[in-house]
Design a protein around this motif. Structure first.
Motif, PDB file in Angstrom:
ATOM      1  N   ASN A  91       0.970  -0.833   0.654  1.00  0.00           N
ATOM      2  CA  ASN A  91       0.098   0.049  -0.289  1.00  0.00           C
ATOM      3  C   ASN A  91       0.592   1.477   0.277  1.00  0.00           C
ATOM      4  O   ASN A  91       1.918   1.230   0.519  1.00  0.00           O
ATOM      5  N   VAL A 132       0.270   4.773   1.276  1.00  0.00           N
ATOM      6  CA  VAL A 132      -0.571   5.514   1.928  1.00  0.00           C
ATOM      7  C   VAL A 132      -0.874   7.008   2.364  1.00  0.00           C
ATOM      8  O   VAL A 132       0.226   7.513   2.918  1.00  0.00           O
ATOM      9  N   ARG A 147     -13.327  -0.507   1.307  1.00  0.00           N
ATOM     10  CA  ARG A 147     -14.079   1.852   2.809  1.00  0.00           C
ATOM     11  C   ARG A 147     -14.142   0.255   4.020  1.00  0.00           C
ATOM     12  O   ARG A 147     -14.952  -0.307   3.947  1.00  0.00           O
ATOM     13  N   TRP A 178     -10.599   3.944   6.422  1.00  0.00           N
ATOM     14  CA  TRP A 178      -9.687   3.700   5.879  1.00  0.00           C
ATOM     15  C   TRP A 178     -10.536   3.240   4.643  1.00  0.00           C
ATOM     16  O   TRP A 178     -11.034   2.932   3.982  1.00  0.00           O
ATOM     17  N   ASN A 234      -8.730   2.582   0.295  1.00  0.00           N
ATOM     18  CA  ASN A 234      -8.491   1.451  -0.999  1.00  0.00           C
ATOM     19  C   ASN A 234      -8.834   1.800  -2.342  1.00  0.00           C
ATOM     20  O   ASN A 234     -10.360   1.393  -2.500  1.00  0.00           O
ATOM     21  N   GLU A 241      -7.804   0.499  -5.890  1.00  0.00           N
ATOM     22  CA  GLU A 241      -7.296  -0.614  -7.182  1.00  0.00           C
ATOM     23  C   GLU A 241      -6.100  -0.812  -6.456  1.00  0.00           C
ATOM     24  O   GLU A 241      -5.210  -0.065  -7.009  1.00  0.00           O
ATOM     25  N   ARG A 245      -1.548  -0.833  -3.093  1.00  0.00           N
ATOM     26  CA  ARG A 245      -3.129  -0.118  -3.937  1.00  0.00           C
ATOM     27  C   ARG A 245      -2.498   0.733  -3.106  1.00  0.00           C
ATOM     28  O   ARG A 245      -1.388   1.589  -2.336  1.00  0.00           O
ATOM     29  N   SER A 268      -4.067   3.681  -1.034  1.00  0.00           N
ATOM     30  CA  SER A 268      -5.033   3.900   0.213  1.00  0.00           C
ATOM     31  C   SER A 268      -5.212   5.231   0.778  1.00  0.00           C
ATOM     32  O   SER A 268      -3.950   6.285   1.316  1.00  0.00           O
ATOM     33  N   GLN A 294      -6.322   6.986   4.676  1.00  0.00           N
ATOM     34  CA  GLN A 294      -6.244   6.561   5.811  1.00  0.00           C
ATOM     35  C   GLN A 294      -6.768   8.217   6.532  1.00  0.00           C
ATOM     36  O   GLN A 294      -6.510   8.857   6.346  1.00  0.00           O
TER      37      GLN A 294
END
Length: 120
Positions: A10, A12, A36, A40, A42, A44, A52, A54, A56
């Motif tokens: 990820n 983020v 979801r 959090w 994501n 694809e 991914r 992502s 936060q």
């Protein structure tokens, strides 16, 4: 003892409004939401087996320059910049780099830096 090779799963981005930021990045990168939770979200993966993107949810807004950012290759930074702007991004300054390979720093809607780049 053998060394364990980590795999990036990820990338983020901390944010205060993950739905809005995921909508911006999802549209910019043509990527869909895959999962979801309350704090959090994501998109694809970047390609087959890639990490991914992502989001936060955090309580505080961004206050300093990112120490990590995405460089996005585009054939034309002006055309891509107009699209990014229409989605809610703002330029951080004028184009930089060599005339044959310019790049431009942008801010996403929460102020996170990213670059639109031509080939290096």
């Amino acid at each position: 003892m053998s060394a364990v090779k980590p795999r990036v799963t990820n990338l983020v981005i901390d944010c205060t409004d993950m739905d809005a930021l995921a909508a911006f990045w999802g549209e910019l990168l043509a990527m869909k939401v895959t999962s979801r939770e309350d704090d959090w979200l994501n998109l694809e993966p970047f390609g087959q087996g890639g990490p991914r993107l992502s989001f936060q949810k955090v309580p505080e807004g961004k206050t300093v320059k990112n120490r990590l950012h995405l460089d996005l290759y585009v054939p034309d930074i002006e055309v891509a910049g107009r699209r990014a702007s229409a989605l809610g991004a703002t330029p951080a300054g004028e184009p930089l780099g060599r005339p044959e390979a310019p790049f431009r720093v942008w801010y996403d809607p929460e102020g996170n830096e990213f670059c639109l780049c031509t080939e290096h």
